[in-house]
Design a protein around this motif. Structure first.
Motif, mmCIF file in Angstrom:
data_model
loop_
_atom_site.group_PDB
_atom_site.id
_atom_site.type_symbol
_atom_site.label_atom_id
_atom_site.label_comp_id
_atom_site.label_asym_id
_atom_site.label_seq_id
_atom_site.Cartn_x
_atom_site.Cartn_y
_atom_site.Cartn_z
ATOM 1 N N GLU A 1 -9.743 -3.191 1.217
ATOM 2 C CA GLU A 1 -9.918 -4.938 0.458
ATOM 3 C C GLU A 1 -11.096 -5.264 0.774
ATOM 4 O OE1 GLU A 1 -7.062 -8.230 -0.391
ATOM 5 O OE2 GLU A 1 -6.616 -6.580 -1.154
ATOM 6 N N GLN B 1 -4.360 1.935 5.101
ATOM 7 C CA GLN B 1 -5.303 1.799 6.108
ATOM 8 C C GLN B 1 -4.538 0.752 5.832
ATOM 9 O OE1 GLN B 1 -8.119 4.001 6.607
ATOM 10 N NE2 GLN B 1 -8.540 4.808 7.955
ATOM 11 N N GLN B 2 -4.120 -0.487 7.226
ATOM 12 C CA GLN B 2 -4.024 -1.970 7.060
ATOM 13 C C GLN B 2 -4.666 -2.254 8.531
ATOM 14 O OE1 GLN B 2 -0.101 -2.228 5.851
ATOM 15 N NE2 GLN B 2 -0.458 -2.161 3.732
ATOM 16 N N TYR B 3 -4.572 -3.987 8.461
ATOM 17 C CA TYR B 3 -4.992 -4.960 9.822
ATOM 18 C C TYR B 3 -3.252 -4.639 10.097
ATOM 19 C CZ TYR B 3 -9.742 -5.817 9.225
ATOM 20 O OH TYR B 3 -11.451 -5.047 8.984
ATOM 21 N N ASP B 4 -3.041 -5.138 11.207
ATOM 22 C CA ASP B 4 -2.228 -5.450 12.046
ATOM 23 C C ASP B 4 -0.755 -6.736 10.781
ATOM 24 O OD1 ASP B 4 -2.289 -4.171 13.888
ATOM 25 O OD2 ASP B 4 -2.832 -5.449 15.386
ATOM 26 N N ASP B 5 -2.185 -7.535 10.189
ATOM 27 C CA ASP B 5 -0.971 -8.655 9.371
ATOM 28 C C ASP B 5 -1.118 -7.967 8.027
ATOM 29 O OD1 ASP B 5 -3.215 -8.220 8.220
ATOM 30 O OD2 ASP B 5 -3.924 -9.973 8.077
ATOM 31 N N GLY B 6 -1.594 -6.628 7.872
ATOM 32 C CA GLY B 6 -1.565 -5.986 6.504
ATOM 33 C C GLY B 6 -1.862 -5.815 5.372
ATOM 34 N N THR B 7 -3.532 -6.599 5.624
ATOM 35 C CA THR B 7 -4.273 -6.585 4.714
ATOM 36 C C THR B 7 -4.623 -5.364 4.813
ATOM 37 O OG1 THR B 7 -4.448 -9.038 5.927
ATOM 38 C CG2 THR B 7 -6.291 -8.151 4.447
ATOM 39 N N SER B 8 -5.251 -4.747 3.449
ATOM 40 C CA SER B 8 -5.677 -3.934 3.552
ATOM 41 C C SER B 8 -6.925 -3.381 3.955
ATOM 42 C CB SER B 8 -5.709 -3.122 1.288
ATOM 43 O OG SER B 8 -6.730 -2.551 1.381
ATOM 44 N N LEU B 9 -7.327 -2.414 4.535
ATOM 45 C CA LEU B 9 -8.841 -2.399 5.003
ATOM 46 C C LEU B 9 -9.848 -2.138 3.891
ATOM 47 C CD1 LEU B 9 -7.827 -0.569 8.349
ATOM 48 C CD2 LEU B 9 -9.779 -1.745 7.820
ATOM 49 N N SER C 1 -11.838 2.382 11.800
ATOM 50 C CA SER C 1 -10.815 3.224 11.069
ATOM 51 C C SER C 1 -11.816 4.083 9.846
ATOM 52 C CB SER C 1 -10.538 2.006 10.594
ATOM 53 O OG SER C 1 -8.981 1.447 11.327
ATOM 54 N N GLU D 1 -5.922 5.603 1.328
ATOM 55 C CA GLU D 1 -5.053 4.671 1.170
ATOM 56 C C GLU D 1 -3.484 4.285 2.499
ATOM 57 O OE1 GLU D 1 -1.389 5.069 -1.866
ATOM 58 O OE2 GLU D 1 -3.933 6.933 -2.234
#
Length: 153
Positions: free
Chosen positions: A45, A35-43, A141, A33
């Motif tokens: 997802e 963890q995201q990419y730099d643009d805020g997208t959920s890993l 990740s 829970e």
């Protein structure tokens, strides 16, 4: 009087206590829970879209394949948990070792999984034909946690 748990050596008692504790623990491998990419997208997802596919993306089941293709490795890793406990190791340490193995299987499957190829438009955008790998962030990740069964659900 029949042989029972009270007749065990201290090492035997510790082993059976650890087995009881082991039954209450789990190793959760994947994307945790937050963890995201730099643009805020959920890993998680993005991983789910890749694992199961979407209306415009084929499935690339790296998680399922990690387990289906490596049952022998997983069985050996679980046996090692038992061997570690028998040798006096802690449940947490033994499950950490199992987590490292499974994490590595998932990361390797992302890299080597033999998935449906990228679309030509994706290849042009990424400048690579390697499915699931653009920056490597998702693969890097993958992680695991050891927790009580049912915790954080």
């Amino acid at each position: 009087m029949p042989f029972g748990l009270t007749d065990l050596t201290p090492e035997g008692k510790r082993y059976f206590e650890n087995l009881k504790k082991l039954a209450e623990m789990e190793v959760v491998v994947g994307f945790q829970e937050g963890q995201q990419y730099d643009d805020g997208t959920s890993l998680a997802e993005v991983a789910a879209y890749n694992e199961f596919g979407s209306s415009d993306t084929p499935e690339r089941p790296f998680m399922r394949q990690s387990f289906e293709r490596h049952e022998d490795v997983l069985h050996a890793a679980c046996e090692e948990v038992n061997n570690s406990l028998a040798a006096g190791d802690t449940v947490e340490h033994a499950l950490d070792a199992l987590g490292v193995v499974v994490k590595g299987l998932v990361q390797n499957e992302i890299r080597e999984g033999g998935f449906a190829p990228n679309a030509p438009s994706t290849i042009r955008q990424k400048k690579s034909d390697q499915p699931l790998i653009d920056t490597g962030h998702m693969r890097q990740s993958v992680n695991y946690i050891v927790r009580k069964v049912g915790a954080n659900r």
